[in-house]
Scaffold this active site. Structure first.
Site, short mmCIF file in Angstrom:
data_model
loop_
_atom_site.label_atom_id
_atom_site.label_comp_id
_atom_site.label_asym_id
_atom_site.label_seq_id
_atom_site.Cartn_x
_atom_site.Cartn_y
_atom_site.Cartn_z
N ASP A 233 0.95 -1.32 0.07
CA ASP A 233 0.00 -0.09 0.01
C ASP A 233 0.94 1.19 0.09
OD1 ASP A 233 -2.20 1.95 0.71
OD2 ASP A 233 -3.41 0.33 1.18
N HIS A 256 2.25 2.09 -3.23
CA HIS A 256 1.28 3.01 -3.85
C HIS A 256 1.68 4.78 -3.44
CE1 HIS A 256 -2.27 0.15 -3.22
NE2 HIS A 256 -1.31 -0.29 -3.92
#
Ligand SMILES: *[C@@H]1O[C@H](CO)[C@@H](O)[C@H](O)[C@H]1NC(C)=O
Ligand SMILES: *[C@@H]1O[C@H](CO)[C@@H](O)[C@H](O)[C@H]1NC(C)=O
Ligand SMILES: *[C@@H]1O[C@H](CO)[C@@H](O)[C@H](O)[C@H]1NC(C)=O
Ligand SMILES: *[C@@H]1O[C@H](CO)[C@@H](O)[C@H](O)[C@H]1NC(C)=O
Length: 422
Positions: A233, A256
């Site tokens: 993430d 991310h």
């Protein structure tokens, strides 16, 4: 708005406040080391060492002196159930010296959680003057949690624990440790101030769910430098109530990217301000630098500087998304988290697909004072001699309801920013 003033202002805030920060420690006149082996720790990776660690912590924390060290020897692995190292402590300086490995229970059903709910695995709370140092590894044994079938085990998925949490603390220094495979956020910094993080390696599978590398929430004066983060993430996520955050020298990917938000979910009022992200590299990440807010929220994101960012095959290098809505359908609202004074400088490299720059702001609360200087983002397949066959219907840059200015070469061009000061 004079953007040079903004920069000067950001700097002055950091520096003025720094005088209230950590003081130089005096020589170790009365210091003591507490080795976990003297408290019955086994360190074979299977025996439960939780009690030994709690007992060693009691003595470390209650030692009256200038420095006390909790020593976790190298070459061994210590199995710990969810554990809290809580202050306030009597010693002025607490050193948590992790040379060996800390390891979580192997499978979710082996975790012993209070109230049947694991918020986190290792928590440090209410400590002033904490030094967590390596070179050991903190292994959250995430893979079994990640692969749970969430349709069948919804509750268990919902309570995936965070790896390491610092809360309600100040003057915290974390360096040289490896944090790997947490079931949820790998490291979470909450309700704290003056936190100095450097030389960490944080790693988890690129597909692991919700494993943000470092999450920052309700903290002020946070410094994160020179660390490698590979995760599933956000490499770093900056949530509500964060102020004076200085991030530099981060190598991110897979992951991310570095995100501010998401903010303003369910109409909440949330604010992030005075953040610098500088000298970072993104490799094959889903995003680069991102600001995301939900519709209907309130609050503010302001005084943010993204500078000297290198991109290698990033999917969405620069994003402001005031319409964040990842899973469900969201209704349109007139309220929005205000976004202003955001500066992007010297951002270079390659992207995977168009649009490379997306600035999507609401009509009722447009983004203001968005400034860009020297942006150069190319398609990664362009200029490589490869046959260029991607026919994206998207333009290379999109912006809606954005007011601001650009200076120097900007590629892709952004029609929404005036470039008056050439
Ligand atoms: C941010 O941290 C870097 C690295 O330590 C430092 O050089 C810089 O001065 C800091 N910036 C501010 C505004 O404190
Ligand atoms: C400690 O962790 C590292 C990194 O995961 C691993 O290579 C090493 O074998 C571990 N050592 C022990 C004693 O478990
Ligand atoms: C948002 O509000 C709805 C309805 O009030 C509620 O069901 C939901 O749990 C809330 N979500 C969060 C993340 O607070
Ligand atoms: C929200 O607004 C957008 C753009 O104006 C429109 O396309 C969309 O249909 C609206 N959605 C809802 C749920 O009203």
């Amino acid at each position: 708005m004079d953007f040079f003033m903004l920069l000067t202002y950001l700097f002055s805030l950091f520096h003025n406040n720094q005088t209230a920060g950590p003081s130089h420690s005096s020589p170790d006149v009365n210091s003591k080391i507490f080795n976990v082996f003297n408290y019955g720790a086994i360190g074979n990776g299977y025996a439960d060492d939780t009690k030994a660690f709690m007992d060693a912590w009691e003595d470390t924390c209650n030692y009256i002196g200038s420095k006390s060290t909790m020593e976790i020897p190298q070459g061994r692995a210590f199995l710990l159930q969810p554990i809290g190292f809580h202050g306030p402590c009597k010693s002025k300086k607490i050193v948590f010296s992790i040379s060996g490995n800390l390891t979580a229970p192997y499978a979710p059903y082996q975790w012993k959680c209070n109230e049947d709910y694991c918020h986190q695995w290792i928590e440090f709370a209410h400590i002033n003057g904490l030094y967590i140092d390596g070179p050991g590894t903190i292994d959250g044994q995430g893979p079994k949690w990640w692969s749970l079938n969430c349709k069948k085990y919804e509750q268990a998925c919902h309570r995936r624990p965070r790896g390491m949490v610092i809360s309600h603390s100040s003057n915290v220094h974390i360096s040289n440790i490896v944090v790997k495979d947490s079931p949820n956020f790998q490291m979470s910094l909450e309700d704290s101030k003056w936190i100095f993080v450097k030389q960490l390696t944080i790693t988890a599978d690129g597909d692991s769910p919700n494993t943000d590398g470092i999450h920052i929430q309700r903290c002020r004066n946070v410094f994160v430098h020179n660390s490698n983060i590979h995760t599933g993430d956000d490499c770093i996520s900056i949530g509500d109530g964060s102020k004076y955050v200085n991030i530099s020298g981060i190598s991110c990917g897979p992951g991310h990217g570095i995100s501010i938000g998401s903010l303003g979910r369910n109409g909440s009022k949330e604010t992030v301000e005075n953040v610098i992200v500088r000298d970072c590299i993104f490799r094959k990440t889903d995003n680069g630098v991102r600001i995301k807010t939900w519709q209907g929220g309130r609050g503010l994101v302001r005084n943010i500087l993204f500078e000297r960012i290198k991109l290698h095959g990033v999917t969405r290098p620069i994003i402001i998304d005031q319409f964040y809505c990842p899973h469900s359908q969201c209704n349109n609202h007139t309220d929005a988290v205000e976004i202003k004074n955001i500066m992007y400088k010297h951002i270079h490299g390659t992207a995977v697909k168009k649009p490379f720059v997306e600035l999507l702001c609401s009509k009722s609360v447009p983004c203001r004072d968005i400034y860009m200087n020297d942006i150069d983002i190319l398609d990664q397949d362009e200029g490589k001699g490869k046959k260029y066959h991607k026919r994206s219907s998207h333009p290379p840059a999109e912006c809606i309801n954005v007011r601001g200015e650009s200076n120097g070469a900007i590629k892709p061009k952004l029609a929404c920013l005036d470039s008056e000061r050439h």
